[in-house]
Scaffold this active site. Structure first.
Site, short mmCIF file in Angstrom:
data_model
loop_
_atom_site.label_atom_id
_atom_site.label_comp_id
_atom_site.label_asym_id
_atom_site.label_seq_id
_atom_site.Cartn_x
_atom_site.Cartn_y
_atom_site.Cartn_z
N ASP A 50 0.86 -1.19 0.00
CA ASP A 50 0.00 0.00 0.00
C ASP A 50 0.89 1.23 0.00
OD1 ASP A 50 -2.14 1.64 0.14
OD2 ASP A 50 -2.80 1.03 2.14
N ASP A 64 -2.98 2.39 -6.09
CA ASP A 64 -1.82 2.43 -5.20
C ASP A 64 -1.77 1.27 -4.21
OD1 ASP A 64 -3.10 4.89 -2.79
OD2 ASP A 64 -4.00 3.13 -3.74
N GLU A 65 -2.44 0.21 -4.53
CA GLU A 65 -2.56 -0.89 -3.58
C GLU A 65 -2.64 -2.21 -4.33
OE1 GLU A 65 -6.19 0.19 -1.34
OE2 GLU A 65 -5.69 -1.56 -0.15
#
Lengths: 365, 395
Positions: free
Chosen positions: B11, B106-107
């Site tokens: 993350d 973003d993960e």
């Protein structure tokens, strides 16, 4: 130099001429058009060193012959914005004075001797062709020209002359358009040249609304076309045009005749449910009909059925719909023949004997 | 899941805000809110850690966030830039395992169970992932390592920013028990009060309830709660049906300035990448050359091919062109070099070409022959000659 010129006639020519001149160039003279006043005519020339244009404006009264280079964009804007029926153009000390009833423009010019030559078509042309035919040959091929392809020679239209027969070919590596027409007059013998895309665009503007004959000079290093009072000359695309005959399928054994209008409509509708990921429209040929279908992931699907006389075995081929539409828009005939062999093999669109279009499919999953 | 799995949840920390602070150094150390201005009724897309100290959170109305932190700098979002950095991050992730499941820009979840022999223990892999992200993007990520997705995500959330938390198989209960019940997946505004009615605050409290009671209270979700509270989650990591890129790179022990040597390395990498494409039945349209010099400056140069390919020769022509361009500019010695391909597709909807069918057919036959020999005798059995490589450069 002093001339009185019909403003509309001047503006019409300048619009075409400034399209050549105003390109991004560091040479100031190339941003100019050349005005040359001689007995009874005003000659306008422009060039970007690749394409050159000359045109005589006849609705003119020459009071005093002369010569000047004037920035193309300014003179064009003045001619377009002015409200007068005629404009008086005079030159003093390399300054161009344009006068209307209530206006006076002074535009700084350049030395006309600095300007590259703008060729005329001298002597007998190699071919004379009806403007209407030349327009068709250009329109039926120019859309398929490659855009900045690394295979340099296909960034132009191949013009071939075999005695009186003219054959234009263009390809971008995925489709190939070939248009054939007859010249009215032509020297015997064969000739060919690759005309750059930019020159083709200039010709389209010059030929628009034209009538009568166009004279063409085929030579090793330039093409010259004269018609409608314009002379367009241009350098050629160097290199070897691919052997197009090799990619025209000879073994397409299935054929279907379709109404051009109905086919356009069907392809356009099927194209509605395509997207970047799935650009293809599937053409399924079955007994007495053609079914067009498409699918856009996460959006939906489309199916369009056309009744058509087809008696061959079932075939499915996928095509980029735009490639099909590009050709259908220029065929100019009420019906077209579509020929194919099998999935993932080229399809061929034909309109009479004058237009032929080979189009590669998109592969079906 | 029979076998013990090793799942990473990666993350990026305050991703949008961090990218802005990276690109605009004057924002570093300041509270930053990414989003549209309150006049436009904007919401916070991301808040930097400095802003979070004031209570600002993403998805909060911008007006509210600015009341909490009036000195915050509001920056309009730049989606294209975030996508670019995200692509960089995912390019790193897929090098550790093909099993990368993007959750958002973003993960991602990574299943590294099969990567242990190549890259070491899961914790080491996590450390390396963090290091590579930091080195190549100058951004930090928090990583949770656990036997399943639920625990991995919890772990990364608990140690932020720049965190690394490992939940070992035998430490699951100890890890979960003290956590507040609000951390339970599926517990939100509506369900939380209903747990509180039962006098439940932590995971440990919930564990006293039987599955029947939970199902009675929460229906289907109750059964899921029952399992999650015990750290049981057997959802698999599902990679994007289409991998985003395939690449191969190598870091040299000492900097290399012999370009012929580099060409040889590139040819081998090109060959590997093309072979992976063929094995997965994929075609690539973009070819990327990546070079890091001794001073740790990394450049990537890409070239897009007109039609997707899985041919070694076609990719090699692109790689050579990119390499020649780079090498003509008196470049520094090289620390790392790699070849990647992206814009992958399975070939359906591929526009076929009029020319070059013959040539392409010959390349394909050669590729297939070499692949066959390798499948049978191993990768070392046959290689492409350097001479062929050199010749290819002149095409």
């Amino acid at each position: 130099m002093q001339v009185i010129v019909n403003r509309n006639a001047l503006a019409d020519v300048l619009v075409v001429a400034s399209g050549i001149a105003s390109a991004r160039t560091t040479k100031d003279v190339l941003k100019c058009v050349r005005l040359t006043a001689t007995e009874g005519e005003l000659l306008i020339g422009s060039t970007d060193l690749e394409v050159a244009l000359r045109c005589s404006v006849r609705q003119v009264e020459v009071r005093k012959p002369g010569d000047i280079l004037v920035p193309a964009d300014k003179l064009t804007q003045i001619a377009r914005e002015s409200v007068d029926e005629t404009l008086t153009i005079g030159v003093e000390d390399q300054v161009c004075h344009v006068r209307g009833v209530d206006s006076h423009f002074e535009v700084y010019g350049q030395d006309p001797n600095e300007f590259p030559p703008v060729p005329d078509l001298e002597g007998e042309p190699d071919a004379e062709v009806a403007v209407e035919v030349l327009c068709r040959l250009i329109d039926q091929t120019s859309f398929a020209v490659a855009k900045e392809n690394t295979r340099y020679a296909i960034n132009g239209v191949l013009w071939e002359k075999k005695n009186k027969r003219l054959c234009f070919v263009a390809t971008d590596g995925r489709r190939l358009a070939r248009a054939v027409g007859a010249a009215e007059q032509a020297g015997s013998g064969d000739a060919s040249m690759i005309v750059p895309a930019k020159t083709i665009h200039v010709l389209q503007r010059v030929l628009a609304n034209g009538e009568g004959q166009a004279a063409i000079r085929f030579s090793d290093n330039q093409v010259i076309v004269k018609c409608n009072g314009y002379v367009v000359s241009s350098a050629l695309v160097e290199g070897q045009f691919p052997n197009y005959d090799e990619v025209i399928p000879k073994d397409n054994d299935k054929s279907i005749e379709l109404s051009t209008e109905a086919f356009i409509s069907a392809v356009r509708r099927a194209a509605l449910l395509t997207n970047e990921q799935s650009k293809g429209v599937r053409l399924s040929f079955t007994q007495d009909k053609l079914v067009l279908s498409s699918r856009a992931p996460e959006q939906g699907e489309a199916t369009i059925s056309m009744r058509a006389g087809y008696g061959g075995e079932n075939v499915d081929i996928g095509f980029n719909p735009n490639f099909i539409l590009d050709a259908l828009r220029v065929v100019g005939t009420p019906t077209v023949n579509f020929e194919m062999k099998e999935t993932n093999r080229p399809g061929v669109l034909k309109a009479g004997s004058e237009f032929m279009y080979v189009v590669m499919p998109v592969s079906l999953a | 899941m029979n076998q013990l799995h090793h799942i990473l949840h990666v993350d990026m920390d305050a991703f949008f805000a961090s990218v802005e602070q990276l690109d605009q150094p004057e924002l570093r150390g300041k509270p930053v809110l990414v989003g549209t201005r309150p006049e436009e009724r904007g919401v916070v897309a991301a808040a930097s850690y400095e802003a979070r100290k004031f209570g600002c959170r993403s998805a909060m109305p911008m007006g509210a966030a600015m009341r909490l932190c009036p000195e915050a700098v509001v920056v309009p979002p730049r989606g294209k830039r975030y996508a670019e950095v995200s692509a960089q991050v995912f390019q790193i992730l897929v090098q550790f395992t093909p099993l990368v499941e993007p959750l958002s820009i973003d993960e991602a979840f990574l299943d590294v169970t099969g990567s242990v022999r190549l890259f070491g223990q899961p914790e080491e892999i996590a450390r390396e992932v963090k290091r590579r992200i930091q080195a190549e993007t100058e951004l930090t990520a928090s990583v949770g390592v656990a036997p399943n997705k639920f625990l991995a995500k919890l772990a990364s959330d608990l140690d932020k920013p720049d965190g690394l938390m490992v939940v070992p198989q035998d430490g699951i209960q100890a890890f979960l028990d003290p956590l507040p019940i609000s951390r339970l997946w599926g517990v939100g505004k509506a369900t939380l009060p209903r747990f509180e009615e039962l006098g439940i605050r932590t995971f440990a409290d919930t564990r006293r309830l039987s599955e029947a009671v939970l199902r009675d209270r929460f229906g289907e979700a109750g059964g899921q709660f029952y399992r999650l509270i015990r750290g049981i989650d057997d959802r698999e990591v599902v990679p994007d049906t289409e991998a985003k890129s395939i690449s191969q790179e190598v870091t040299f022990p000492v900097d290399v300035d012999d370009h012929e040597h580099l060409r040889g390395v590139l040819l081998g990498q090109t060959d590997q990448v093309a072979r992976r494409l063929r094995r997965h039945g994929l075609l690539a349209r973009t070819v990327t050359l990546k070079i890091r010099s001794g001073d740790f400056k990394t450049i990537t140069r890409s070239r897009t091919i007109e039609v997707g390919t899985d041919e070694t020769q076609t990719i090699w022509v692109a790689v050579t062109a990119l390499f020649n361009e780079w090498s003509s500019q008196q470049p520094p010695a090289v620390r790392l070099i790699g070849v990647g391909v992206s814009q992958l597709s399975n070939g359906a909807g591929q526009q076929l070409s009029l020319f070059g069918q013959e040539e392409s057919f010959r390349h394909r036959q050669l590729d297939q022959a070499i692949d066959k020999i390798r499948d049978k005798f191993g990768d070392g059995a046959i290689g492409r000659g350097g001479v062929r490589g050199k010749d290819a450069g002149d095409v």
